[in-house]
Every structure is written in structure tokens, then in C-alpha cells.
Write an enzyme that holds these catalytic residues in place. Structure first.
Site, mmCIF file in Angstrom:
data_model
loop_
_atom_site.group_PDB
_atom_site.id
_atom_site.type_symbol
_atom_site.label_atom_id
_atom_site.label_comp_id
_atom_site.label_asym_id
_atom_site.label_seq_id
_atom_site.Cartn_x
_atom_site.Cartn_y
_atom_site.Cartn_z
ATOM 1 N N HIS A 254 -28.933 2.672 46.454
ATOM 2 C CA HIS A 254 -27.479 2.563 46.222
ATOM 3 C C HIS A 254 -26.797 1.769 47.328
ATOM 4 C CE1 HIS A 254 -27.058 5.454 42.870
ATOM 5 N NE2 HIS A 254 -28.089 6.070 43.433
ATOM 6 N N HIS B 136 -33.886 11.313 38.545
ATOM 7 C CA HIS B 136 -32.499 11.131 38.095
ATOM 8 C C HIS B 136 -32.357 9.938 37.135
ATOM 9 C CE1 HIS B 136 -30.712 13.587 41.674
ATOM 10 N NE2 HIS B 136 -31.099 14.350 40.669
ATOM 11 N N ASP C 240 -33.140 7.752 46.827
ATOM 12 C CA ASP C 240 -31.884 8.400 47.218
ATOM 13 C C ASP C 240 -32.096 9.347 48.399
ATOM 14 O OD1 ASP C 240 -30.644 7.054 45.202
ATOM 15 O OD2 ASP C 240 -30.171 8.808 43.978
ATOM 16 N N HIS D 69 -37.698 9.300 42.023
ATOM 17 C CA HIS D 69 -37.314 10.648 41.572
ATOM 18 C C HIS D 69 -36.753 10.567 40.163
ATOM 19 C CE1 HIS D 69 -33.510 9.125 43.122
ATOM 20 N NE2 HIS D 69 -32.858 10.151 42.615
ATOM 21 N N ASP E 165 -30.202 7.608 36.615
ATOM 22 C CA ASP E 165 -29.840 6.256 37.070
ATOM 23 C C ASP E 165 -31.043 5.535 37.692
ATOM 24 O OD1 ASP E 165 -29.413 8.226 39.178
ATOM 25 O OD2 ASP E 165 -28.547 6.613 40.397
ATOM 26 N N HIS E 166 -32.183 6.221 37.784
ATOM 27 C CA HIS E 166 -33.404 5.615 38.317
ATOM 28 C C HIS E 166 -34.494 5.492 37.254
ATOM 29 C CE1 HIS E 166 -32.139 6.195 42.639
ATOM 30 N NE2 HIS E 166 -31.260 6.899 41.967
ATOM 31 N N HIS F 160 -33.296 15.651 48.302
ATOM 32 C CA HIS F 160 -32.380 15.198 47.251
ATOM 33 C C HIS F 160 -32.835 15.783 45.915
ATOM 34 C CE1 HIS F 160 -29.651 12.507 45.106
ATOM 35 N NE2 HIS F 160 -30.659 12.043 44.395
#
Ligand code: ZN
Ligand code: ZN
Length: 258
Positions: free
Chosen positions: A169, A55, A131, A53, A57-58, A109
Site C-alpha cells: 500500500h 485479504h 501488509d 495473505h 484486496d490482495h 496483520h
């Protein structure tokens, strides 16, 4: 095949899979961390990146990695990524070395979130769940509804129970504290929590988790289970109207749980 959770930021894992010299990376939020890992063993070639996805942090490492390695990027067709990518959606496959990754749509998410599942010969299957599904928990609902997320998780629970669950995570211990509030008498939960606490004390990842185990301990995969239902209704003080309502109440309870 060598499967490695590479820690990044405070609690992310970038999953790396190695077949001979060929490397696949999943959700590389930190490009430098991956490049350093590649450099530790000469000859390793990153050729494919899977993204679950959009985001940051990915995805923040994508530009560095594509520039340096020329790796091909696959990601959700419905989401924008910082680099050009081959869009994938439900039932698409991505071939990498001897593996065929099955793409599974898991919105909730984010609106376009996908997961990737494959079965290496002679080994337990692997699921990159991003996530969406965590050990002991699930992702927050940023762009989707509780009904969508419940349906997404239902797709994942149909996978073989020996599937190795590779989440993005390290949230396991805090998820398990919440799970214990719902099912305080569960022996599998108490045993699993002990096991994970011991791993974290040694600074080891609690992942990959195992899907069969998650079915026994993860409240978000158990929201139809009578014990979990009762706990939800006791918490809210009202009967739930249906499965999606129960799931929505559960997710909200977790959002406020400290
Ligand atoms: Zn996310
Ligand atoms: Zn994340």
C-alpha cells in the site's frame, strides 16, 4: 530485473517482477490491471504468483489470472485463498527463474501472513512485505497480537539493510505524519518526508523503500529506541511494562491518530 509497482484500487500496489519474458506477480487484487499490463508488451508470460495473505484486496484477481495464464500460485499454508495454491511457511523456498524466494512467517496483520525475500545477482535484495511492513508504518493487528507483530518485524530487520522494501500500500505520507509526532526533531525523518512529498506531487510511488532508511525513520521498527519509548509513555501517561507493551501502545496510538 524490472520491478514495477502497478497501482490498483485507491492505494494498493501489485508488484510485478520481470526476468526476460517471465513475469512474477505479488498480491494481485485486480486481475484485469495485471492482464492489461501483460498485454502492453507482447510475449510477457505470467507464470508465478506470490500471495502474502488472504485479504480480498490482495487476492481478488487470482481467479482471472489463473484461468487466463495458468500461473502457479504460492501463498500462506495457514490461509484460505480463492484458488488452489501451494502452501508455504517459514524457511520454505520458491524458485522462480534465477531467484530463490525465502519465505518468512510474519503473523500479526493476519494469522498466517508471510513475506518473500530474494537477492537477484548484482542487484539489491527484494522483500515483498504485504501488509506487515509499510514505509514509515506497519499493518493493523486484525488476527494477531502486538507481541507476534513485533517478533515478525524483528525477523524483517535482520535482513540486509540494502533490501528494497516492496509494500502493498501507498501509506507512506500518512505514516510519516505519525512518525513526526513521535520524533519531531529527527532530521532523517524530515528529509525523507520531503523526498516522499515531492514524489507524490509528481504522482510517483514512494516505493520501493529501503530497509536501512526504515530503521532510521519507522517508529514501528524503533519501538525500543529511547526517544520513541519516551514519546509513547508521555502519550499514555504511564510507563510501559515491556517491549511488547510498548509496541501495543504504539499501534493503538496510531489507530486513533488523525
Ligand atoms: Zn491486509
Ligand atoms: Zn491490503
Amino acid at each position: 530485473m524490472q520491478l514495477t509497482p502497478l497501482p490498483a484500487f485507491t492505494d494498493n500496489y501489485i508488484w510485478l517482477l520481470q526476468h526476460r519474458q517471465q513475469v512474477l506477480a505479488v498480491d494481485p487484487g485486480d486481475g484485469q490491471a495485471v492482464l492489461q499490463w501483460l498485454a502492453r508488451e507482447p510475449g510477457r508470460q505470467l507464470d508465478t504468483i506470490l500471495v502474502t495473505h488472504h485479504h480480498a484486496d490482495h487476492t481478488s484477481g487470482l481467479q482471472d489470472l489463473v484461468q487466463t495464464t495458468g500461473a502457479q500460485v504460492f501463498g500462506p499454508v495457514l490461509e484460505k485463498l480463492p484458488v488452489p495454491h501451494t502452501g508455504v511457511a517459514d524457511r520454505d523456498t520458491v524458485t522462480w527463474g534465477p531467484l530463490r524466494w525465502q519465505v518468512i512467517d510474519v503473523p500479526g496483520h493476519t494469522a498466517g501472513h508471510v513475506a518473500y525475500w530474494a537477492e537477484p545477482e548484482g542487484e539489491a535484495p527484494i522483500l515483498f512485505s504485504g501488509d506487515t511492513l509499510f514505509s514509515g508504518g506497519c499493518g493493523r493487528l486484525f488476527e494477531g497480537t502486538a507481541r507476534q507483530m513485533l517478533h515478525s518485524l524483528d525477523q524483517l530487520t535482520q535482513l540486509p539493510v540494502d533490501t528494497r522494501l516492496c509494500c502493498a500500500h501507498e501509506y507512506t505520507l500518512s505514516n510519516l505524519r505519525f512518525a513526526r509526532a513521535l520524533e519531531p526533531d529527527s532530521t532523517p525523518l524530515a528529509d525523507y518526508e520531503q523526498h516522499c512529498m515531492a514524489l507524490r506531487q509528481r504522482k510517483q510511488p514512494t516505493l520501493p523503500a529501503h530497509l536501512g532508511q526504515e530503521l532510521e525513520i519507522n517508529p514501528f521498527l524503533r519501538s525500543r529506541h529511547p526517544a520513541v519509548r519516551t514519546a509513547i509513555e508521555r502519550h499514555t501517561g504511564a510507563p510501559v511494562s515491556d517491549d511488547a507493551d510498548a509496541f501495543a501502545q504504539l499501534r493503538e496510538w496510531k489507530n486513533d491518530f488523525r
